[in-house]
Structures are given as C-alpha cells and as structure tokens.
Design a protein around this motif. Structure first.
Motif, PDB file in Angstrom:
ATOM      1  N   GLY A  72       0.803  -1.216   0.000  1.00  0.00           N
ATOM      2  CA  GLY A  72       0.000   0.000   0.000  1.00  0.00           C
ATOM      3  C   GLY A  72       0.838   1.270   0.000  1.00  0.00           C
ATOM      4  O   GLY A  72       2.060   1.250   0.177  1.00  0.00           O
ATOM      5  N   ILE A  73       0.155   2.354  -0.187  1.00  0.00           N
ATOM      6  CA  ILE A  73       0.803   3.660  -0.235  1.00  0.00           C
ATOM      7  C   ILE A  73       1.501   3.974   1.083  1.00  0.00           C
ATOM      8  O   ILE A  73       2.635   4.448   1.102  1.00  0.00           O
ATOM      9  N   LEU A  74       0.837   3.705   2.201  1.00  0.00           N
ATOM     10  CA  LEU A  74       1.434   4.014   3.496  1.00  0.00           C
ATOM     11  C   LEU A  74       2.752   3.274   3.689  1.00  0.00           C
ATOM     12  O   LEU A  74       3.740   3.848   4.153  1.00  0.00           O
ATOM     13  N   GLY A  75       2.789   2.004   3.313  1.00  0.00           N
ATOM     14  CA  GLY A  75       4.023   1.234   3.426  1.00  0.00           C
ATOM     15  C   GLY A  75       5.128   1.779   2.546  1.00  0.00           C
ATOM     16  O   GLY A  75       6.296   1.853   2.944  1.00  0.00           O
ATOM     17  N   ARG A  76       4.763   2.201   1.347  1.00  0.00           N
ATOM     18  CA  ARG A  76       5.766   2.754   0.418  1.00  0.00           C
ATOM     19  C   ARG A  76       6.280   4.101   0.923  1.00  0.00           C
ATOM     20  O   ARG A  76       7.473   4.396   0.817  1.00  0.00           O
ATOM     21  N   VAL A  77       5.387   4.926   1.463  1.00  0.00           N
ATOM     22  CA  VAL A  77       5.819   6.224   2.016  1.00  0.00           C
ATOM     23  C   VAL A  77       6.732   5.988   3.216  1.00  0.00           C
ATOM     24  O   VAL A  77       7.750   6.672   3.378  1.00  0.00           O
TER      25      VAL A  77
END
Length: 125
Positions: free
Chosen positions: A45-50
């Motif tokens: 997900g986006i949160l993990g990538r950020v």
C-alpha cells in the motif's frame, strides 16, 4: 534504473495522491473501504511505500549528518518520522481485516440502514 527526473516523479506522485484523495471523497462506502484497505496495506500500500521512502531518507540523512553536511537534528527528525509511520502502519494493519469485512458485507448486503455505533462514551455523574 534511476528515474531521469526524480523531482518530476515526486511531483507526479503528489498530483496522483491528490486525485486519489478526491476520488476517495466521492466513492460509495464499499469502494471507499476497499480503497482505504489497499492504501494502508503494509507491504503493497501507499502508506508502506511512504514509510519506506522516509526510512531511506533517514539513512541518507544519517550519512550526510555524519559527514557534517546536514545537522544531526535532520537525521533524528527523519528517523522519528520513520518510526512513527511504521508504528501507525502496525496499528492500521490490525484494522485491515475489519475494513475488508465491511467492504465484503456492503457488497453482498442490501442497502439497509444500520444503527450507528457510539464513538464517545460519556461517564455518568
């Protein structure tokens, strides 16, 4: 292979996140829950990538701070941010099953009003 224009890539991702935010605000509940579950997925997900991006920035800042290029406070702040994002991701990961269950239930259930759950419990005096 590095992106030829990393600043342009960051700008493009920022614009796309703004578009995603606008879409989320207009989605029906089932789709919104499914999208939120995807965004907070810790691995994909986006949160993990950020979070990974901030961790990588922290490693870079540490190296730069050790060389005297950046103040140590920059590295410490990025490290704290990375730790906080990681902790937030862990907290949200615990809720992923609930989001997925609600998305599935909304997809299969007829549109029936449900009783709202109280979010604040007041003490009796």
């Amino acid at each position: 292979m590095p992106h030829p224009n990393p600043h342009g890539l960051a700008d493009q991702i920022t614009r796309q996140l703004a578009q995603l935010t606008d879409h989320l605000a207009q989605l029906p509940a089932q789709q919104a829950n499914a999208l939120i579950a995807r965004v907070i997925d810790p691995e994909h997900g986006i949160l993990g990538r950020v979070t990974q991006l901030v961790i990588t920035g922290s490693y870079f800042a540490k190296d730069q701070a050790e060389r005297g290029v950046l103040p140590a406070e920059v590295w410490l702040a990025l490290g704290r941010a990375a730790n906080e994002l990681h902790d937030i991701g862990l907290d949200l990961d615990e809720q992923a099953d609930a989001l997925a269950a609600v998305s599935t239930r909304l997809a299969t259930a007829a549109a029936q009003p449900t009783a709202a759950a109280p979010l604040v419990v007041r003490r009796r005096r």
